[in-house]
Design a protein around this motif. Structure first.
Motif, PDB file in Angstrom:
ATOM      1  N   GLN A 102      -8.810  -4.302   2.540  1.00 33.26           N
ATOM      2  CA  GLN A 102      -9.567  -5.141   3.463  1.00 33.26           C
ATOM      3  C   GLN A 102     -11.236  -5.144   2.947  1.00 33.26           C
ATOM      4  O   GLN A 102     -11.870  -6.010   2.575  1.00 33.26           O
ATOM      5  CB  GLN A 102      -9.645  -4.808   4.934  1.00 33.26           C
ATOM      6  N   LEU A 103     -11.596  -3.962   2.761  1.00 27.56           N
ATOM      7  CA  LEU A 103     -12.945  -3.701   2.134  1.00 27.56           C
ATOM      8  C   LEU A 103     -13.099  -4.022   0.953  1.00 27.56           C
ATOM      9  O   LEU A 103     -14.090  -4.528   0.271  1.00 27.56           O
ATOM     10  CB  LEU A 103     -13.066  -2.167   2.102  1.00 27.56           C
ATOM     11  N   ASP A 104     -12.003  -4.115  -0.122  1.00 27.10           N
ATOM     12  CA  ASP A 104     -11.921  -4.445  -1.322  1.00 27.10           C
ATOM     13  C   ASP A 104     -12.116  -6.072  -1.193  1.00 27.10           C
ATOM     14  O   ASP A 104     -12.222  -6.667  -2.458  1.00 27.10           O
ATOM     15  CB  ASP A 104     -10.891  -4.086  -2.228  1.00 27.10           C
ATOM     16  N   GLY A 105     -12.144  -6.637   0.032  1.00 28.97           N
ATOM     17  CA  GLY A 105     -12.066  -8.087  -0.157  1.00 28.97           C
ATOM     18  C   GLY A 105     -10.900  -8.715   0.478  1.00 28.97           C
ATOM     19  O   GLY A 105     -11.139 -10.182   0.663  1.00 28.97           O
ATOM     20  N   ALA A 106      -9.884  -8.097   0.558  1.00 29.21           N
ATOM     21  CA  ALA A 106      -8.476  -9.054   0.763  1.00 29.21           C
ATOM     22  C   ALA A 106      -8.690  -9.296   2.341  1.00 29.21           C
ATOM     23  O   ALA A 106      -8.982  -8.788   3.182  1.00 29.21           O
ATOM     24  CB  ALA A 106      -7.269  -8.080   0.429  1.00 29.21           C
ATOM     25  N   THR A 107      -7.854 -10.766   2.398  1.00 29.09           N
ATOM     26  CA  THR A 107      -7.779 -10.890   3.875  1.00 29.09           C
ATOM     27  C   THR A 107      -6.625 -10.170   4.583  1.00 29.09           C
ATOM     28  O   THR A 107      -6.001  -9.712   3.747  1.00 29.09           O
ATOM     29  CB  THR A 107      -7.436 -12.417   4.033  1.00 29.09           C
ATOM     30  N   ARG A 108      -6.450 -10.496   5.784  1.00 22.56           N
ATOM     31  CA  ARG A 108      -5.389  -9.699   6.371  1.00 22.56           C
ATOM     32  C   ARG A 108      -3.847 -10.125   5.720  1.00 22.56           C
ATOM     33  O   ARG A 108      -2.961  -9.346   5.620  1.00 22.56           O
ATOM     34  CB  ARG A 108      -5.144 -10.085   7.830  1.00 22.56           C
ATOM     35  N   ILE A 109      -3.795 -11.348   5.424  1.00 23.18           N
ATOM     36  CA  ILE A 109      -2.547 -11.955   4.943  1.00 23.18           C
ATOM     37  C   ILE A 109      -2.414 -11.329   3.617  1.00 23.18           C
ATOM     38  O   ILE A 109      -1.406 -11.072   3.012  1.00 23.18           O
ATOM     39  CB  ILE A 109      -2.617 -13.594   4.886  1.00 23.18           C
ATOM     40  N   GLY A 110      -3.711 -11.413   2.837  1.00 25.08           N
ATOM     41  CA  GLY A 110      -3.424 -10.782   1.248  1.00 25.08           C
ATOM     42  C   GLY A 110      -3.161  -9.237   1.350  1.00 25.08           C
ATOM     43  O   GLY A 110      -2.301  -8.892   0.617  1.00 25.08           O
ATOM     44  N   VAL A 111      -3.767  -8.482   2.392  1.00 22.82           N
ATOM     45  CA  VAL A 111      -3.347  -7.351   2.344  1.00 22.82           C
ATOM     46  C   VAL A 111      -1.801  -7.049   2.676  1.00 22.82           C
ATOM     47  O   VAL A 111      -1.007  -6.499   1.818  1.00 22.82           O
ATOM     48  CB  VAL A 111      -3.979  -6.289   3.843  1.00 22.82           C
ATOM     49  N   PHE A 112      -1.359  -8.050   3.351  1.00 28.16           N
ATOM     50  CA  PHE A 112       0.396  -8.123   3.771  1.00 28.16           C
ATOM     51  C   PHE A 112       0.954  -8.263   2.415  1.00 28.16           C
ATOM     52  O   PHE A 112       1.910  -7.734   2.273  1.00 28.16           O
ATOM     53  CB  PHE A 112       0.458  -9.032   5.019  1.00 28.16           C
ATOM     54  N   TRP A 113       0.500  -9.369   1.887  1.00 30.75           N
ATOM     55  CA  TRP A 113       0.973  -9.883   0.701  1.00 30.75           C
ATOM     56  C   TRP A 113       1.113  -8.609  -0.599  1.00 30.75           C
ATOM     57  O   TRP A 113       2.092  -8.537  -1.116  1.00 30.75           O
ATOM     58  CB  TRP A 113       0.837 -11.049   0.362  1.00 30.75           C
ATOM     59  N   ASP A 114      -0.075  -8.488  -0.792  1.00 36.45           N
ATOM     60  CA  ASP A 114      -0.425  -7.460  -1.895  1.00 36.45           C
ATOM     61  C   ASP A 114      -0.208  -6.052  -1.594  1.00 36.45           C
ATOM     62  O   ASP A 114       0.237  -5.343  -2.687  1.00 36.45           O
ATOM     63  CB  ASP A 114      -2.049  -7.418  -2.208  1.00 36.45           C
ATOM     64  N   ILE A 115       0.044  -5.533  -0.450  1.00 43.56           N
ATOM     65  CA  ILE A 115      -0.021  -4.022  -0.323  1.00 43.56           C
ATOM     66  C   ILE A 115       1.128  -3.760   0.584  1.00 43.56           C
ATOM     67  O   ILE A 115       2.118  -2.844   0.110  1.00 43.56           O
ATOM     68  CB  ILE A 115      -1.264  -3.569   0.353  1.00 43.56           C
ATOM     69  N   VAL A 116       1.311  -4.273   1.618  1.00 40.29           N
ATOM     70  CA  VAL A 116       2.224  -4.109   2.715  1.00 40.29           C
ATOM     71  C   VAL A 116       3.748  -4.010   2.170  1.00 40.29           C
ATOM     72  O   VAL A 116       4.564  -3.646   2.090  1.00 40.29           O
ATOM     73  CB  VAL A 116       2.139  -4.489   3.899  1.00 40.29           C
ATOM     74  N   LEU A 117       3.628  -5.560   1.788  1.00 41.17           N
ATOM     75  CA  LEU A 117       5.334  -5.781   1.360  1.00 41.17           C
ATOM     76  C   LEU A 117       5.804  -5.226  -0.010  1.00 41.17           C
ATOM     77  O   LEU A 117       6.945  -4.569  -0.008  1.00 41.17           O
ATOM     78  CB  LEU A 117       5.329  -7.527   1.172  1.00 41.17           C
ATOM     79  N   PRO A 118       4.990  -4.968  -1.130  1.00 38.73           N
ATOM     80  CA  PRO A 118       5.450  -4.485  -2.081  1.00 38.73           C
ATOM     81  C   PRO A 118       5.749  -2.973  -1.836  1.00 38.73           C
ATOM     82  O   PRO A 118       6.479  -2.392  -2.438  1.00 38.73           O
ATOM     83  CB  PRO A 118       4.092  -4.250  -3.085  1.00 38.73           C
ATOM     84  N   SER A 135       7.004  -1.998   0.966  1.00 40.26           N
ATOM     85  CA  SER A 135       8.334  -1.365   1.702  1.00 40.26           C
ATOM     86  C   SER A 135       9.425  -2.196   0.947  1.00 40.26           C
ATOM     87  O   SER A 135      10.418  -2.546   1.720  1.00 40.26           O
ATOM     88  CB  SER A 135       7.858  -2.238   3.008  1.00 40.26           C
ATOM     89  N   ARG A 136       9.316  -2.220  -0.181  1.00 41.72           N
ATOM     90  CA  ARG A 136      10.465  -3.178  -0.817  1.00 41.72           C
ATOM     91  C   ARG A 136      11.860  -2.571  -0.652  1.00 41.72           C
ATOM     92  O   ARG A 136      12.805  -3.463  -0.551  1.00 41.72           O
ATOM     93  CB  ARG A 136      10.126  -3.447  -2.271  1.00 41.72           C
ATOM     94  N   THR A 137      11.843  -1.149  -0.537  1.00 41.54           N
ATOM     95  CA  THR A 137      13.274  -0.546  -0.113  1.00 41.54           C
ATOM     96  C   THR A 137      13.744  -1.308   1.133  1.00 41.54           C
ATOM     97  O   THR A 137      14.994  -1.624   1.200  1.00 41.54           O
ATOM     98  CB  THR A 137      13.090   0.928  -0.171  1.00 41.54           C
ATOM     99  N   GLY A 138      13.093  -1.184   2.166  1.00 40.71           N
ATOM    100  CA  GLY A 138      13.298  -1.792   3.313  1.00 40.71           C
ATOM    101  C   GLY A 138      13.808  -3.226   3.326  1.00 40.71           C
ATOM    102  O   GLY A 138      14.622  -3.814   4.018  1.00 40.71           O
ATOM    103  N   LEU A 139      12.857  -3.776   2.613  1.00 38.94           N
ATOM    104  CA  LEU A 139      12.808  -5.283   2.490  1.00 38.94           C
ATOM    105  C   LEU A 139      14.377  -5.716   1.970  1.00 38.94           C
ATOM    106  O   LEU A 139      14.968  -6.761   2.064  1.00 38.94           O
ATOM    107  CB  LEU A 139      11.808  -5.870   1.656  1.00 38.94           C
ATOM    108  N   ALA A 140      14.493  -4.927   0.745  1.00 39.04           N
ATOM    109  CA  ALA A 140      15.760  -5.173   0.010  1.00 39.04           C
ATOM    110  C   ALA A 140      17.151  -5.127   0.883  1.00 39.04           C
ATOM    111  O   ALA A 140      17.919  -5.950   0.854  1.00 39.04           O
ATOM    112  CB  ALA A 140      15.781  -4.446  -1.185  1.00 39.04           C
TER     113      ALA A 140
END
Lengths: 352, 348, 384, 489
Positions: free
Chosen positions: B245-261, B263-268
């Motif tokens: 977030q401090l690096d400038g990402a929006t919440r959605i960006g954080v979710f997409w760039d950080i959170v989802l990648p 959790s890919r084991t769980g996602l898969a």
């Protein structure tokens, strides 16, 4: 780039963890927020970053009111205690992430990442993943990521506490040098007074959500505003003895010490730095105590003595020798004493 | 004797250390189960190459030895009837893939929200909403009020009541309550809700369309996704997200760039499970599709042609063909799942 | 420093305030992220789950007929439920009641005694209002079902779709759980060919339940199925599983187990393998026997997973419909008819009110069972 | 598949010959919903292709599982979704749709149609199957009623006559049960009768019950008392029928309780059944590729009758006498059951006029002698004879593959049944599915499973039927019931 906090408060439900904190951080200044855990220092930092909402008061960065601004729009960068490196990105991607978010052209981005990496000596490691790095290297990556976009303010949340003692000392020096070189306003949170004293231009000491004192390290050491500050700073902590103050004379047990003032306070405390005392024969000292223990530290001997209920530490010469429970006298320069009101903690003799 | 056997069986060391008897027992159990698992599949496979006579005049087991395999069922489905088969297959693919994507995305978002934000809805407001909804239904059902009118006025009444009474309500619900509420939706047997859903889509003229089935599948699988992903998200250090977030990402960006990648084991694993569930779903598809949106399970059921008996051979072909996409997806997701399949997911 | 100029210059570019609507939109989204993340799910669940749930309840209280162009709804309050519980459908839902046999009385008294003991034990242990209300539902259900089984099954009378469904759930899940855990344990041993077994054992989960139903119907056919020669050879040629209620239920259970054991297997295998080796090794050093290691070290670590996976399985088991529908169409008589199938049949005859009533009864039983299980077993295990 | 390509070949050849003076329906699409599989649906698809070639109208046939078909059509039309223009379903279901005003009346269309030749359609189908309350709503594509089939070779070898009554049926079944009938060395079955729940067992039940219940002609009906709509089911006649139905199981395959019509046919075609109750399908199926085992061996006859019949006033079975059984032959009361009534097409009243006309033209096309006379001779179509011209000469049938003797026997049995004045009509009133498909079927299943006695079963049925009647409204149900039996007053 200045940071101004104006009467900032923070409550979690009914619990108020920060009370009317006001700070002005100058452009290029290195300010350390010092305090024990639970003192509110991290909360203050997170509020400046925008990670916590502000309950009351305002925050200005570079003259702009950012109280309700989103973190990403505050132009601040933060280094976390855990470094918060993205495990799924390489070092280069980690450093470049803030630039990527700002949709910088790929070539520019790569160039800047390489520049910054060079500054922190990471240029050999750009393709590695965080888990393949040592603690110190990870720390550099976190720094590099904060530096790469040249923010208005650096925020650092105990960045050195995960390193071993030797590395910590080294990194401290590097950090200080780098901050000087870059000239970026930095707010640094720590609970370690040595870090605070060595790094800071000014230290803000917090306790219980209240600002106790904001001053240069020297001032905060030599001229503490209250009993808490006096006892927090310094190693060993400042010696205190409890007694009463009657018309400028401090009375503890049978000893009477003239203080040069004329106040009368029923519950008073006298403070003495260990290095300002000398151990002398009982007849020569202003205070009379019993020796409790003495430890040879190396360049000096640390003498612990009992004065009534109070315990005092005194730095003596390394040649000092005495037996247990021996009566000793403590001598000091009357200018070097500090007087506090025991009930309020306030300094009594600070009249300037 | 049995106790020592137990002891040996539970010996968590190398097989070489196991007594030969134990080894025999372990392998015979595993091989028996392998046979139990594979035999029905083998039977379906060979049945797809049988003719009606082969099936009806008692069992035959080995192709070329006790019966002559014939490709007639395969030809029938892929040559003569290929339009119908293809249509159902494409429908199933569209529906399963879109609903899986939608429920994994929407479910992950909700799970993330519950893991990271704090919600304190007022109990009284929620109660008001339910009561107003019941009243609106009663009006539609008992007095024949137009449903559009009823829902519009229902919403209006609710908003009014929520604003007017809101401050008098004290009790609040927490994230835990919301999470439990969402997960508990999985307890609902589809039969409870399918008729009203049918009527709803009928009112908006969406029956027998892909979108209707996709939406419905998305919702029935949401609880699973939320259930499985919630813990994954909670286990991600929050520093990473704040840093981004401090690096400038929006919440959605954080979710997409950080959170989802992360959790890919769980996602898969979740994706695979949800995909299997929607690909194979029958009951809801039966209600919601008629012709245009007919899916493969309905096609399988339709192989029971009543008067002429079950077309075992054609049905077998369809069953086999239906496994393919699931296997493909499993292989694609394999490298993320590795040995941690579904774990963490249900860790609690 | 030579780099200073570069960074200085690019620093300015970066510092430039990006304006425009796009940026404002991004900020707006960011400020409302809390709502944006959760509302899609909430809205969808409200529309497709809660809304139909309420509608279904209204339906359960009505007689509905489809006439040209519209539905005709007539409120009959609890008549539909009354019909299932006390009226002409009682035998169908609850079972046929006759005289209670001695065994029936014994079971009934045992169940009652058990509940009384449970109630007393709870009351001694410092009850809370919420806990008490929740447990009242659990006790009520256990007591009701216990007496129901005592009056039907244990007294030699056929039970209805409620009993059948509970049989599928309790017996089916129990067997599947034991076998699934057992297989997972065997596969967690360091043996050759583990990866082969684990792939093979997973396969049934991928097959469409409807296909499983038909495949097992083929398997179980005593005239043309693969086992018919064996049947004949065993002299069971005249035995018809489809004509015997318990045999039919049993065959359905086999099909259901074939499909669902893999689910338990896969999850439990992952759980067993994630138990850190250090614990086991430490216990070995301490001189614990292998059985003790499993009992005291491995099992307690996987219990939370086991409880959760069992809960998931129980939830799904209540919805069983494909297999009995295909394998026996609910026969012989109503012996294999699950509650979902019961509701489905009612819908087929367009008796929407009855259908919704049965569905609601199913919902009630499911919710009480699952919530009780969750609160009394899963949560306790997780906390422990 | 061979039979399909054959079908296509025939179809395209025919398409050439009739494409002369067709209307132009380019751009019109007719959505048809029917049951799945080659049966019924496949032939519609093929005829649809021809029709498209002739008129440009696109015929789209969608198939849903049989058990869902009626609900799909009713809900689609009743709720105004109207995605279906034509439903091809059991004629008995139409009453409920007509009652709701959902079906297009077809008399005007027929009046303007010079090719359909309705007089050629057998009276039972013309008057009872296509019409409701004197108005034509349906176009028949398949004639359905049940007959008995027997293995001529097996019975002859055993020196047995084809059964005339249900007692005979059981006796014959018992006599030949366990013999090897298809030469594979395994014992086969005396009787095959589908008994699976939720399938069609209540149709077989109707066939047995009819000969005990109905004596006075089609107007009498077998389900309700047409004076006051009280169920005519809780009596000795139905109970006897229940017991006979169960008794046939002793000479059938062991898991017969789980056999639906398809399983039974599979066994019959594999040559494993001596006696079978079925619709007209078995005949044409016996000459198909899969029917090799029974080709020219499976003979048909009017379904068995009874020497005893129901006295409606007492609810008891009494021996037949001319007053009780006016239609009896040699003291045996026959009552062939028009089970299911046959597949027929109905047109959605809410469809566009052009679509309706195109839909009608298509149904008429399928119904016309030129097409249907071919279709009914092909087993897999599921279409059974319903036109006089199909029964008059054996030529069609021999051409299709029958031996002359088999064809004569088959057509004879059909004619015997169809022309019988005491033919029993299936239940064709609103809620018919609930009365028979749910209640009767369920109680029958419980009886077969040994849960309840025949007396309990019929008593339960009576109670449940009364409930349904009350639900739908007794008076309107009575009117509909009478209309369906051709009674108008």
């Amino acid at each position: 780039m200045t940071v101004v906090l104006d009467k900032v408060s923070k409550s979690f439900g009914a619990v108020k963890v920060l009370h009317d904190l006001s700070l002005e951080v100058q452009d290029g200044e290195f300010l350390v927020l010092l305090g024990a855990s639970g003192s509110g220092k991290s909360t203050a930092l997170r509020m400046i970053a925008g990670l916590e909402t502000v309950s009351e008061g305002t925050i200005h960065i570079s003259g702009r009111d950012v109280t309700n601004e989103l973190p990403k729009n505050r132009d601040v960068a933060m280094v976390f205690q855990s470094y918060a490196l993205y495990p799924h990105k390489t070092v280069a991607e980690n450093i470049g992430y803030p630039l990527k978010i700002r949709r910088l052209a790929r070539a520019d981005m790569e160039a800047q990442v390489r520049d910054v990496a060079q500054q922190v000596q990471l240029d050999e490691l750009l393709d590695r993943y965080p888990k393949e790095l040592s603690g110190g290297q990870r720390q550099r990556v976190a720094l590099a990521r904060a530096m790469v976009r040249r923010p208005a303010v650096f925020l650092m949340d105990e960045p050195l506490s995960n390193l071993d003692a030797k590395l910590r000392g080294h990194m401290r020096a590097e950090l200080k040098h780098m901050q000087h070189e870059l000239g970026i306003t930095t707010i640094y949170v720590t609970h370690d007074q040595v870090e605070a004293m060595t790094l800071a231009h000014r230290v803000a000491l917090l306790e219980g959500g209240r600002l106790q004192q904001l001053a240069t390290p020297r001032a905060i050491y030599e001229d503490p505003e209250n009993l808490f500050v006096a006892q927090f700073i310094g190693s060993p902590p400042m010696n205190v003895a409890h007694g009463t103050l009657e018309g400028g004379t401090f009375i503890v047990g049978d000893d009477r010490v003239a203080t040069g003032g004329s106040e009368t306070v029923r519950n008073a405390v006298i403070g003495l730095r260990a290095e300002d005392c000398r151990v002398v024969a009982p007849s020569e000292g202003q205070l009379h105590a019993k020796l409790f223990a003495n430890e040879l530290i190396g360049d000096h001997t640390l003498v612990t003595a009992k004065l009534g209920e109070d315990t005092l530490s005194i730095k003596a010469s390394k040649d000092f020798e005495a037996g247990f429970d021996e009566a000793i006298g403590i001598a000091f320069d009357p200018d070097k004493i500090y007087l506090f009101d025991k009930d309020t903690g306030a300094r009594i003799d600070r009249r300037g | 004797m049995s106790r020592t056997l137990m002891q040996r069986l539970f010996e968590p060391t190398s097989i070489r250390d196991m007594a030969i008897g134990t080894k025999v027992i372990v392998y015979s159990i595993l091989l028996f189960w392998t046979a139990f698992v594979l035999f029905p599949i083998y039977w379906v496979l060979i049945t797809s190459f049988k003719t009606a006579v082969d099936v009806n005049s008692g069992p035959v087991f080995l192709p070329f030895i006790d019966f002559q395999p014939s490709l007639h069922a395969w030809k029938e489905l892929f040559v003569f009837d290929y339009e119908d088969t293809l249509k159902a297959y494409v429908n199933s693919l569209i529906i399963a893939l879109s609903s899986t994507a939608a429920s994994v995305l929407i479910g992950s978002m909700a799970a993330y929200a519950l893991a990271r934000f704090e919600y304190r809805p007022k109990f009284g407001v929620v109660l008001t909403f339910v009561l107003v909804m019941i009243a609106a239904f009663y009006a539609v059902g008992a007095y024949g009020v137009d449903w559009r009118l009823a829902s519009a006025s229902g919403i209006a009444v609710f908003v009014f009541l929520a604003i007017a009474l809101g401050r008098y309500f004290k009790a609040r619900l927490s994230n835990g309550d919301i999470l439990f509420w969402m997960i508990s939706q999985r307890i609902l047997a589809p039969i409870v809700v399918v008729v009203p859903i049918y009527m709803m889509f009928q009112q908006v003229r969406l029956l027998d369309t892909h979108i209707a089935i996709i939406l419905t599948y998305t919702v029935i699988n949401l609880p699973i996704v939320i259930w499985l992903m919630y813990d994954f998200f909670r286990s991600i250090p929050i520093d990473l997200e704040e840093s981004a977030q401090l690096d400038g990402a929006t919440r959605i960006g954080v979710f997409w760039d950080i959170v989802l990648p992360l959790s890919r084991t769980g996602l898969a694993a979740t994706t695979l499970l949800v995909m299997i569930l929607s690909w194979n779903e029958y009951l809801l598809a039966l209600f919601l599709s008629t012709s245009r949106a007919q899916t493969m399970p309905i096609l399988v059921a339709a192989m029971n042609a009543g008067e002429r008996g079950i077309l075992w051979w054609s049905m077998s072909v369809v069953i086999i063909v239906m496994i393919i996409p699931v296997i493909v997806l499993a292989i694609i997701l394999q490298r993320y799942i590795s040995k941690g399949l579904l774990l963490g997911a249900v860790k609690g | 420093m030579t780099t200073t100029d570069d960074t200085e210059r690019s620093g300015e570019t970066r510092a430039a305030v990006p304006g425009g609507g796009r940026e404002r939109l991004a900020d707006w989204l960011d400020r409302h992220a809390q709502h944006i993340f959760i509302w899609p799910a909430v809205t969808m669940i409200l529309i497709f789950s809660i809304f139909p749930l309420v509608a279904s309840f209204i339906m359960a209280l009505s007689r509905i007929r489809l006439r040209g162009g519209s539905y005709r709804v007539r409120f009959v309050w609890f008549q539909n439920f009354e019909k299932q519980l006390f009226g002409s459908e009682q035998f169908h839902f609850l079972g046929t009641f006759g005289g209670m046999s001695i065994l029936g009385w014994v079971v009934a008294l045992l169940v009652t005694g058990g509940i009384v003991w449970w109630v007393l034990r709870y009351l001694m242990s410092g009850p809370t209002v919420v806990g008490l209300v929740g447990r009242l539902f659990t006790w009520g259900l256990v007591l009701g079902v216990g007496w129901l089984l005592a009056a039907t099954f244990f007294s030699g009378h056929p039970f209805g779709t409620l009993g059948t469904t509970l049989f599928y759930v309790i017996f089916g899940c129990g067997v599947q759980f034991v076998i699934g855990v057992g297989l997972a344990f065997l596969c967690s041993l360091p043996i050759k060919g583990r990866s082969f077994f684990r792939v093979v054992f997973f396969v049934p989960l991928m097959i469409t339940p409807i296909g499983v139903g038909y495949a097992f119907r083929m398997m179980a056919d005593t005239t043309k199925g693969p086992f018919s020669p064996a049947w004949q050879w065993l002299g069971l040629g005249d035995f018809a599983w489809a004509a015997d209620p318990w045999a039919a239920r049993f065959f359905i259970m086999i099909g259901d187990s074939w499909q669902w054991i893999p689910f338990i297997f896969v999850v439990m295998l992952a759980a067993l393998e994630s138990v850190p080796r250090d614990y086991v090794e430490a216990a070995q050093v301490d001189g614990a026997s292998s059985w003790e290691i499993f009992k005291d070290i491995t099992w307690p670590q996987v219990v939370p997973v086991a409880a959760t996976v069992l809960l998931i399985r129980v939830i799904e088991a209540f919805k069983i419909v494909d297999l009995p529908n295909i394998m026996t169409a609910g026969g012989p008589g109503i012996a294999t008819e699950s509650m979902t199938l019961h509701a489905l049949f009612a819908w087929r005859s367009l008796d929407l009110g009855q259908s919704a009533a049965v569905a609601y009864l199913l919902l009630f039983v499911t919710v009480v069972t699952c919530v009780s299980f969750f609160n009394l077993v899963v949560l306790r295990r997780i906390r422990a | 598949m061979k039979i399909k390509s054959l079908g296509l070949g025939v179809a395209s050849a025919l398409a050439m010959s009739v494409s002369a003076q067709a209307q132009d329906y380019s751009g019109v699409t007719v959505e048809i919903l029917t049951r799945p599989g080659p049966v019924i649906a496949q032939r519609l698809v093929e005829r649809g292709e021809e029709f498209t070639a002739m008129t440009g109208a696109e015929i789209r046939v969608t198939e849903v599982p049989f058990s869902e078909l009626f609900q799909k059509i009713l809900t689609d039309w009743a709720t105004g979704t109207n995605s279906i223009d034509v439903g091809v379903f059991a004629s008995g279901w139409a009453t409920e749709l007509v009652d709701g005003g959902l079906v297009e009346p077809l008399d005007d269309y027929i009046a303007n149609d010079d090719k359909i030749n309705v007089d050629d359609i057998a009276p039972y189908f013309r008057e009872f199957n296509q019409k409701i309350g004197g108005q034509t709503y349906l176009i028949t594509v398949d004639g359905d009623f049940q007959m008995i089939y027997y293995r001529q070779d097996v019975l002859e070898a055993a020196g047995l006559e084809p059964p005339k009554t249900w007692e005979d049926y059981l006796a014959v079944a018992k006599a030949v049960h366990g013999q090897d009938m298809n030469g594979d060395g395994e014992g086969d079955f005396g009787s095959c009768m589908f008994k699976k729940r939720n399938n069609q067992s209540y149709f077989a039940m109707g066939t047995i019950a009819a000969s005990f219940v109905q004596t006075k002609g089609t107007n009498e009906g077998i389900f309700f008392n047409n004076e006051d709509m009280t169920p005519k089911v809780n009596n000795e006649a139905w109970q006897e029928a229940f017991r006979i139905y169960k008794a046939t199981g002793e000479f059938g395959p062991p898991d017969e309780l789980n056999h639906d019509i398809g399983d039974t046919r599979g066994l019959a075609m594999a040559g494993r059944c001596a006696l079978v109750i079925d619709w007209g399908d078995i005949g044409p199926l016996s000459i198909s590729e899969d029917g090799a085992a029974i080709k020219d061996k499976m003979y048909a006859a009017i379904s068995p009758g009874s020497r005893r019949a129901l006295n409606v006033d007492t609810g008891k079975l009494e021996d037949c006498n001319p007053t009780l059984c006016p239609n009896a032959i040699d003291g045996i009361n026959y009552s062939p059951f028009g089970a299911f009534g046959g597949w027929a097409g109905a047109i959605n009243a809410k469809s566009d006029d052009t679509v309706k006309q195109a839909a009608y033209d298509f149904l008429s096309y399928v119904n016309q002698a030129e097409q249907s006379n071919v279709d009914v001779t092909i087993g897999w179509t599921g279409y059974n004879p319903y036109r006089n011209s199909q029964l008059e000469s054996t030529e069609l049938w021999v051409k299709a593959g029958f031996s002359e003797a088999a064809a004569q026997n088959y057509l004879g049995a059909i004619k015997d049944s169809l022309n019988h004045p005491n033919m029993a009509s299936d239940l064709k009133i609103p809620g018919a599915q609930q009365y028979t498909g749910v209640v009767l079927d369920r109680e029958l299943a419980r009886f077969l499973a040994g849960e309840i006695t025949a007396e309990q079963a019929t008593a339960n049925i009576e109670e449940a039927w009364e409930e349904i009647t009350e639900d739908f409204g007794r008076d309107s149900q009575k009117t509909m019931y009478n209309l369906s039996l051709g009674i108008t007053n």
